[in-house]
Each structure stands twice: as structure tokens, then as C-alpha cells.
Enzyme design. Structure first.
Site, PDB file in Angstrom:
ATOM      1  N   ASP A  85      23.539  44.945  36.758  1.00 58.52           N
ATOM      2  CA  ASP A  85      22.854  45.181  35.829  1.00 58.52           C
ATOM      3  C   ASP A  85      22.017  46.462  35.791  1.00 58.52           C
ATOM      4  OD1 ASP A  85      21.509  44.299  33.234  1.00 58.52           O
ATOM      5  OD2 ASP A  85      20.091  43.134  34.109  1.00 58.52           O
TER       6      ASP A  85
ATOM      7  N   LYS B  31      15.413  49.941  21.385  1.00 64.15           N
ATOM      8  CA  LYS B  31      14.885  48.771  22.141  1.00 64.15           C
ATOM      9  C   LYS B  31      13.349  48.991  22.279  1.00 64.15           C
ATOM     10  CE  LYS B  31      15.282  46.540  26.419  1.00 64.15           C
ATOM     11  NZ  LYS B  31      16.145  46.351  27.383  1.00 64.15           N
TER      12      LYS B  31
ATOM     13  N   LYS C  30      19.617  37.449  32.251  1.00 64.91           N
ATOM     14  CA  LYS C  30      18.525  38.736  32.217  1.00 64.91           C
ATOM     15  C   LYS C  30      17.331  38.462  32.808  1.00 64.91           C
ATOM     16  CE  LYS C  30      19.613  42.629  30.179  1.00 64.91           C
ATOM     17  NZ  LYS C  30      20.669  43.493  30.572  1.00 64.91           N
TER      18      LYS C  30
ATOM     19  N   LYS D  83      19.408  46.767  38.338  1.00 65.95           N
ATOM     20  CA  LYS D  83      18.059  46.029  38.464  1.00 65.95           C
ATOM     21  C   LYS D  83      18.022  45.159  39.333  1.00 65.95           C
ATOM     22  CE  LYS D  83      17.885  44.561  34.057  1.00 65.95           C
ATOM     23  NZ  LYS D  83      17.984  45.495  32.971  1.00 65.95           N
TER      24      LYS D  83
HETATM   25  P1  NAD Z   1      27.377  45.608  23.511  1.00 65.57           P
HETATM   26  O1  NAD Z   1      27.313  43.937  23.077  1.00 65.57           O
HETATM   27  O2  NAD Z   1      27.270  46.410  22.549  1.00 65.57           O
HETATM   28  O3  NAD Z   1      28.874  45.569  24.105  1.00 65.57           O
HETATM   29  C1  NAD Z   1      29.498  44.494  24.750  1.00 65.57           C
HETATM   30  C2  NAD Z   1      31.040  44.604  24.686  1.00 65.57           C
HETATM   31  O4  NAD Z   1      31.765  43.765  25.418  1.00 65.57           O
HETATM   32  C3  NAD Z   1      31.009  44.162  22.957  1.00 65.57           C
HETATM   33  O5  NAD Z   1      31.914  45.330  22.319  1.00 65.57           O
HETATM   34  C4  NAD Z   1      31.962  43.072  23.259  1.00 65.57           C
HETATM   35  O6  NAD Z   1      33.195  42.884  22.123  1.00 65.57           O
HETATM   36  C5  NAD Z   1      32.602  43.127  24.561  1.00 65.57           C
HETATM   37  N1  NAD Z   1      32.898  41.984  25.222  1.00 65.57           N
HETATM   38  C6  NAD Z   1      32.404  40.937  25.362  1.00 65.57           C
HETATM   39  N2  NAD Z   1      33.154  40.012  26.416  1.00 65.57           N
HETATM   40  C7  NAD Z   1      34.160  40.620  26.910  1.00 65.57           C
HETATM   41  C8  NAD Z   1      35.277  40.339  27.748  1.00 65.57           C
HETATM   42  N3  NAD Z   1      35.291  39.252  28.308  1.00 65.57           N
HETATM   43  N4  NAD Z   1      36.208  41.212  27.702  1.00 65.57           N
HETATM   44  C9  NAD Z   1      36.068  42.554  27.274  1.00 65.57           C
HETATM   45  N5  NAD Z   1      35.180  42.842  26.286  1.00 65.57           N
HETATM   46  C10 NAD Z   1      34.244  41.933  26.090  1.00 65.57           C
HETATM   47  O7  NAD Z   1      26.624  45.507  24.652  1.00 65.57           O
HETATM   48  P2  NAD Z   1      25.792  47.040  25.460  1.00 65.57           P
HETATM   49  O8  NAD Z   1      24.660  47.444  24.593  1.00 65.57           O
HETATM   50  O9  NAD Z   1      26.949  48.006  25.263  1.00 65.57           O
HETATM   51  O10 NAD Z   1      25.421  46.337  26.573  1.00 65.57           O
HETATM   52  C11 NAD Z   1      26.543  45.998  27.375  1.00 65.57           C
HETATM   53  C12 NAD Z   1      25.984  45.287  28.623  1.00 65.57           C
HETATM   54  O11 NAD Z   1      25.105  45.817  29.508  1.00 65.57           O
HETATM   55  C13 NAD Z   1      25.174  44.121  28.209  1.00 65.57           C
HETATM   56  O12 NAD Z   1      25.598  42.910  29.137  1.00 65.57           O
HETATM   57  C14 NAD Z   1      23.678  44.320  28.541  1.00 65.57           C
HETATM   58  O13 NAD Z   1      23.041  43.557  28.897  1.00 65.57           O
HETATM   59  C15 NAD Z   1      24.171  45.262  29.566  1.00 65.57           C
HETATM   60  N6  NAD Z   1      22.735  46.244  29.935  1.00 65.57           N
HETATM   61  C16 NAD Z   1      22.512  47.180  29.027  1.00 65.57           C
HETATM   62  C17 NAD Z   1      21.837  48.061  29.244  1.00 65.57           C
HETATM   63  C18 NAD Z   1      21.304  49.173  28.270  1.00 65.57           C
HETATM   64  O14 NAD Z   1      21.904  49.288  27.210  1.00 65.57           O
HETATM   65  N7  NAD Z   1      20.101  49.904  28.415  1.00 65.57           N
HETATM   66  C19 NAD Z   1      20.693  47.835  30.307  1.00 65.57           C
HETATM   67  C20 NAD Z   1      20.964  46.946  31.348  1.00 65.57           C
HETATM   68  C21 NAD Z   1      22.084  46.158  31.262  1.00 65.57           C
END
Ligand code: NAD
Length: 524
Positions: free
Chosen positions: A313, A403, A362, A480
Site C-alpha cells: 500500500d 482527495k 484499507k 503504508k
Molecule cells: P484506479 O481504480 O484508478 O486504478 C486501478 C486500475 O486497476 C483500474 O484501471 C482497474 O481497471 C484495474 N484493475 C482492477 N483489477 C485488475 C486486475 N485484476 N488486473 C489488472 N487490472 C486491474 O485506482 P488508482 O487511484 O490508480 O489506485 C490504484 C491502487 O493504489 C488502489 O488499490 C489504491 O488503493 C492504491 N493506492 C493509491 C494511493 C494514491 O493514489 N494516493 C495511495 C495508496 C494506495
């Protein structure tokens, strides 16, 4: 051939009998100084300074490196891709606030410096970019690819993400329209049901299957061959999955996990299948989401194959603040009694997290981040005592990727008084996460080129060199819920995480840890 000459292209040379540069390596003899503590019968401690000698060997050739993102078409995937293209091409674009140019702000590797030492004449600090301490890959040189269950081109996915300025998007659109994610594995039970409508680019099958492992392995191999790469890093930035149940006989050991995938067991997540495929291709696998991808069997599988894994994370906004602020409060002797953390966000991550089982992943990863700091202070807290800690996340479509994180820290101060600190943190989530993706990839790659052995001293045969442990806890600063080698403690405090990282890099070039004593400015 060995020499002490400045390696071509590097910013500094270390002049020391303990450091040797060869054409292909930097070798350092390093004395690791720690303190061993014994507790006597009367409860008092005896502290004994201890020295361990290590040899470190760092490969100097910077490999041609590719990164494959799982979830490439998401907000993070598209933003980091556009950001790297913009940096590579030195783009600038017009905004209502004037012209903006590509940068790597928010990346510890590309945006921060560390102190090399003190100037020989003036004693002033000499600081160098983090990127120059060891021969690291430059992000502009990364080849990017990956998978997504949504088949949109990266250009269309970038529009869907709604993160970047139109004037920037216009300049990268043509290149990104050529990029299309590979089909991915989709086991609907692991992510929110509200994601189903974007899953139009999937490999057949809705539960674990060894054929999936082989398909992903072939994808990694083809990407490597097609782009003439020396190395590939795989990073999960796809949706947050629910936790997988840890089941005896299924995912508790490496052999059981392999058998469970072959048997199509329902409790093996897509992210674990990706991890297994990456391990088999010797591609470091990093998990940027909170779920327990690294079930015990996956860790054992990585250890068995001497492959690198890291997670979990991304630590981008609220938690990064928390791991700095709580460290400060408790180390200041202030008794923190509660933390209330509220978030609302409107991107697809927020939509996925609006589902309870994904939110729970989360919540767990956000909740344990102060434990080590609390446990370390037996003056303020009795054993087992912890501040109250609540984490709330709500989906609010209107704010998109912008956010909001609201935090209240409530603490007890001198003589029954109280201190309340309120923080309101607003930023584009993906603009914080993208530089972390870059750091995880660059540092993860660097760790594949560092080896160590116990030093046996001059002349005597030392043991063979080996790699760091499979679980790269040195990546903790960006994560995290840092994954650490089984049985080793988790460090959440941000300053300690950074010190571990920088001091390990320094050790590889034979430099002492930064002590911050600055006696040269105090004793004269
Ligand atoms: P998002 O939903 O925009 O992107 C995720 C992508 O993954 C989507 O395009 C979805 O279609 C794809 N997906 C889902 N399941 C899949 C699979 N099995 N195989 C391939 N692709 C798949 O989300 P995001 O904002 O880009 O964040 C991505 C991840 O990072 C999330 O889990 C989020 O919790 C984590 N995260 C983000 C942040 C941040 O953006 N600041 C911080 C900590 C953690």
C-alpha cells in the site's frame, strides 16, 4: 581491473582503503556498529557496543529496465506514464497559473538530497541528489507496459482519470494512444462489484488457474524481449482487493499455494497469482495496494526462488503525515490519546473502497501505522496500551482525484492539559502516488544489484556473496503497511525509514551513517 579512480559519470568518489572501484562493481568493507543489551537479574541493563564487518558489492552497470503495472489504465497508471513521458521529452504546458514544466517532485530518489559530508575548507554541508549516491536507473529511461481489466488505450484512460491538465494531455496523447494494456485476470469476488462495467479486457476464467500464471509469465518474457530489457519490475497499482482468508493447506506454504492455484481454489487472489508469476520470472514484485497479496505461502515462494517482493500500500498522503507527526509527538514526550482520520475521494479507487470488504483492507493497512512508535515509549504508554484510532473513508464523486483527508490528533500534555492538532490535507491522490511508484521501481531495481557477505578480513576466504532478504523492507518509506522478513519488526516511523534507506545506500559506498552530531560546529 581495480582502481580508485572516479567512476565515469559519477558525481563523487569515495577515497578510503575500505572502498574499491572495479569496472563493473563498487566494493566496500563496512563496519556495522550496533549495541547489544543484556538484562540483569535486578532488571538493569548492560549495553555493549558491537561491531559486525560486512562486504558490500554493488553492480555499476545500469540495466535497461522496464516496469509492468498491473492496473496500468487506472489513475496512477496513466498519471505515472504521462509524467514520465513529459519528463523524458522535457515538456512544459500552459495552465491558468502560467507555464508548468515536467518534474519529479515527490520522488525521494529524484527530488531529495542527502549530505555527502562537510566541505574540507569551510565545514559547510555538501549535499548531493539521492539519485547520485549509487548508479541508479533514471526514470526517463524506464520502458512502461502492463495489464488492465479495462481495455481503453492509455490516452482514453488518462481522460477517464481526470487528473492532468488538458494542455499537458494534448502533448502526450498521440504516444499514449498507441499504448494498450494487456488483458488481465479478473476474479470478480476480490474487487467491488461496482468495477464490473469496466472489465472488458480479461483473460478467460474467474478463479485461480495455473494457466493464468503461465500466461502472465509469457507476458513478462515477451515484454522483456520486445523491448530488449535487462530487467523487469512488476508493480500492482490495480484496485484494492479484499483480504484473502489464510487457510491451512491452501495458502500457508509455498507448496500449498502452488497446489491451490493448480486446483483453482477460490481463495487465491489475482494479485497473488501475479506475484507468483513475477517470482517465477525473477521480476521483483511490489504491491501498492493494501490487501494481503503476500500470504505466507507467497513469501515462502519468493524466498525459495530468491526473488524480491515488496509491499504493501503506497504511503502517499494522510498516512505519510501520520508516520511523521506521531513520531514527532511521541518522541517529544507528548501522550497522544486519539487519532481520528476521515477521508473522502471521488476517483475510481474511492468507488471501489465504497464496498465494505475492500474498505476493510484499507482500514487495516491505515490502522497499524503508529504501533511501533507507541510500543517504543514505555514512559507514556503501559504495555499493550494504544491511542484510540479511527479511519473513515467515503466516496464523494464530485471531488474526483482531489482527495480530502481530515485528521484530528488529540494528546495529553503537561499537568492534565490537552493539545488538539487538526489537519486538512487536499491534493490529487495520483500526483502523490506516481512518484512513489517511481521510487519503488528504482530502489527495488537497485536492490537487485547489491550483494553482501560477512567479511572475514584480509586474505581469509569470505563466504559467498548473496542478496538482501527476499522481502525488501528497505522500501518501507513508500509503503503504508511495510512488509518485512518473517519474524522481523515493522518500522513505521518516517524518519527511521528514510535513515535506513539512505544509510544502507551510504554503506554500499563505504560511508558512515549520517549522525547529525555536527561536532565540527560544536567543539572548537
Ligand atoms: P484506479 O481504480 O484508478 O486504478 C486501478 C486500475 O486497476 C483500474 O484501471 C482497474 O481497471 C484495474 N484493475 C482492477 N483489477 C485488475 C486486475 N485484476 N488486473 C489488472 N487490472 C486491474 O485506482 P488508482 O487511484 O490508480 O489506485 C490504484 C491502487 O493504489 C488502489 O488499490 C489504491 O488503493 C492504491 N493506492 C493509491 C494511493 C494514491 O493514489 N494516493 C495511495 C495508496 C494506495
Amino acid at each position: 581491473t581495480s582502481s580508485s579512480a572516479a567512476p565515469a559519470g559519477s558525481l563523487f568518489t569515495v577515497s578510503s582503503p575500505n572502498v574499491k572501484y572495479t569496472d563493473s562493481t563498487i566494493e566496500s568493507k563496512y563496519t556495522y556498529r550496533t549495541t547489544t543489551v543484556n538484562k540483569g537479574a535486578d532488571g538493569s541493563f548492560t549495553a555493549t557496543p558491537t561491531e559486525t564487518l560486512y562486504d558490500f558489492k554493488t553492480e555499476r552497470k545500469v540495466p535497461k529496465t522496464g516496469v509492468m503495472l498491473v492496473g496500468w489504465g487506472g489513475n496512477n497508471g496513466t498519471t505515472v506514464t504521462a509524467g514520465i513521458i513529459a519528463n523524458r521529452r522535457g515538456l512544459s504546458w500552459d495552465t491558468r497559473e502560467g507555464s508548468r514544466a515536467a518534474n519529479y517532485y515527490g520522488s525521494i530518489v529524484m527530488g531529495s538530497t542527502l549530505k555527502l559530508g562537510s566541505d574540507a575548507k569551510t565545514n559547510a554541508d555538501v549535499n548531493i541528489p539521492f539519485h547520485d549516491v549509487l548508479p541508479m536507473v533514471h526514470p526517463n529511461d524506464l520502458v512502461i507496459g502492463g495489464w488492465d481489466i479495462s481495455g481503453l488505450t492509455l490516452a482514453d484512460a488518462m481522460d477517464r482519470a481526470a487528473v492532468l491538465e488538458p494542455t499537458l494531455k494534448d502533448q502526450v496523447r498521440k504516444e499514449m494512444a498507441e499504448m494498450r494494456p494487456l488483458p488481465s485476470i479478473y476474479y470478480p469476488d476480490f474487487i467491488a462489484a461496482n468495477q464490473e462495467d469496466r472489465a472488458d479486457n480479461v483473460i478467460a476464467g474467474s478463479k485461480a488457474d495455473w494457466a493464468h500464471v503461465e500466461k502472465l509469465r509469457a507476458d513478462i518474457r515477451n515484454f522483456k524481449a520486445d523491448n530488449s530489457l535487462d530487467k523487469v519490475i512488476v508493480l500492482w497499482t490495480a484496485n484494492t482487493e479484499r483480504f484473502a482468508d489464510i487457510i491451512e493447506g491452501i495458502n500457508d506454504t509455498a507448496d500449498n499455494l502452488v497446489a491451490a492455484i493448480k486446483a483453482g481454489h477460490e481463495e487465491v487472489s489475482p494479485s497473488t497469482v501475479f506475484a507468483v508469476a513475477s517470482i517465477l520470472e525473477n521480476a521483483p514484485f511490489i504491491n501498492g495496494s493494501p490487501q494481503n497479496t503476500f500470504v505466507p505461502g507467497a513469501i515462502e515462494f519468493a524466498e525459495r526462488h530468491n526473488a524480491f517482493v515488496g509491499g504493501d500500500d503506497f504511503k502517499s498522503g494522510q498516512t505519510k503525515m501520520k508516520s511523521a507527526l506521531v513520531d514527532f509527538l511521541i518522541n517529544a514526550g507528548i501522550r497522544l490519546t486519539s487519532i481520528a482520520s476521515y477521508n473522502h475521494l471521488g476517483n475510481n479507487d474511492g468507488k471501489n473502497l465504497s464496498s465494505q470488504r475492500q474498505f476493510r483492507s484499507k482500514e487495516i493497512s491505515k490502522s497499524n501505522v503508529v504501533d511501533d512508535m507507541v510500543e517504543a515509549n514505555s514512559v507514556l504508554y503501559k504495555p499493550g496500551e494504544k491511542p484510540d484510532h479511527t479511519v473513515v473513508i467515503k466516496y464523494m464523486p464530485a471531488v474526483g482525484d482531489n482527495k480530502r483527508a481530515l485528521d484530528e490528533y488529540y494528546a495529553e500534555i503537561f499537568m492534565g492539559g490537552h493539545q488538539t492538532i487538526s489537519i486538512f490535507n487536499v491534493c490529487e491522490d495520483s500526483l502523490l502516488a506516481s512518484p512513489l511508484i517511481i521510487d519503488l521501481v528504482l530502489i527495488g531495481e537497485m536492490m537487485t544489484r547489491i550483494q553482501w557477505r560477512a567479511s572475514k578480513g584480509e586474505g581469509a576466504d569470505a563466504a559467498d556473496y548473496k542478496s538482501f532478504h527476499s522481502v525488501l523492507s528497505v522500501l518501507s518509506y513508500m509503503l503504508k503497511a511495510p512488509l518485512t522478513p518473517p519474524g522481523t519488526p515493522v518500522v513505521n516511523a518516517l524518519a527511521k525509514q528514510r535513515a535506513a534507506l539512505t544509510n544502507i545506500f551510504r554503506a554500499c559506498v563505504g560511508l558512515e551513517p549520517e549522525s547529525d552530531m555536527t561536532l565540527e560546529h560544536k567543539l572548537f
